[in-house]
Design an enzyme around this catalytic site. Structure first.
Site: not given
Ligand code: CAA
Length: 257
Positions: A65, A108, A131, A111
């Protein structure tokens, strides 16, 4: 269909939804989820489409998400929005949905993938529910569907550490159907989609419903549902065509009626 965060296309009888926010690894904002579900529902009503495929790009199916969108939300705002109502509509789609997954399928994204009926993954896929690392928990079925698929122990490990697993490990736990090199995951998923698109659509949709009923009902009730479906299919033209073609030793031509 005109959408902002997804691209849609059609190949034969297969409708393809491509998640399209590559700059944020296909993070799922509310509008994007609404668009995905709208496309699914439109194609579910469209007789020309028999199977739906959801994909992202090689680097990300979806990294969860959209964290920026929800970071400052209050409980009341979340409750009033009740965003997961949109997700519930995916379970009502009667046509098969295949996920072609590569790269990150997190939160998400995992999911969404688990809401699909079959999953073809590339070798570079990383699947997880991170999460917990954000101080929250899954809200679109992560603790429920993941546990039903991989079992308590592995689900507990994935959900409490937030660490992703590889495609190979996902295959071991039956979280994906098949793992192929990254150059082939989309093609392989299309091959599966086209194979199913050639089957009689009424039987396909009845089989999907029966299987989904079996997952959530007591055995006796599920068996009754299955039996009624079997009997009902004898009023379809496809049953007459399928059995006649077998007896006449020719290929069937299913009309979907
Ligand atoms: N939401 C918003 N932005 C996100 C994102 C997310 N879930 N995942 C990645 N991005 C964005 C980053 O902020 C970054 O943006 P900028 O270039 O503007 O800084 C861009 O995508 C590229 O990401 P990274 O630079 O972080 O790329 P990476 O290769 O170093 O890492 C990753 C990749 C490990 C996937 C890391 O981006 C990450 O940990 N993302 C979040 C994953 C996460 O926590 N997901 C769960 C969300 S909560 C949820 O999903 C609840 C539900 O049940 C519905």
């Amino acid at each position: 269909m005109g959408f902002e965060f997804i691209q849609t296309s059609v190949d034969g009888a297969v409708g393809i939804i491509r998640l399209n926010r590559p700059e944020v690894l296909n993070a799922l904002n509310l509008k994007m989820v609404e668009e995905i579900v709208t496309a699914l529902e439109e194609w579910d009503q469209d007789k020309a489409i028999r199977v739906i495929l959801i994909t992202g790009n090689d680097k990300a199916f979806a990294a969860g998400a959209d964290i920026d969108e929800m970071a400052n939300e209050s409980t009341v705002a979340m409750y009033q929005k009740d965003q997961f109502r949109t997700w519930d509509r995916i379970a009502k789609i009667s046509k098969p949905i295949i996920a072609a997954v590569s790269g990150f399928a997190l939160g998400g994204g995992c999911e969404l993938m688990m809401n699909c009926d079959m999953i073809i993954a590339s070798e570079t896929t990383k699947i997880g529910q991170p999460e917990v690392k954000l101080g929250v928990m899954p809200g679109a079925g992560g603790t429920v569907r993941l546990t039903k698929i991989v079992g308590k122990l592995k689900a507990m490990e994935m959900l409490l550490t937030g660490e992703p697993i590889t495609a190979e490990e996902a295959l071991q736990y039956q979280l994906v159907n098949k793992v192929v090199p990254v150059e082939l995951y989309f093609e392989e998923a299309m091959k599966l989609a086209k194979q199913i698109a050639n089957q009689p659509p009424v039987a396909v949709s009845m089989i999907k419903r029966s299987l989904m009923t079996a997952l959530d009902s007591p055995t006796e009730q599920a068996l009754k549902y299955e039996r009624n479906g079997f009997y009902l299919l004898f009023s379809s033209e496809d049953q007459t065509e399928g059995m006649s073609a077998f007896i006449e030793k020719r290929k069937p031509n299913f009309s979907g009626k």
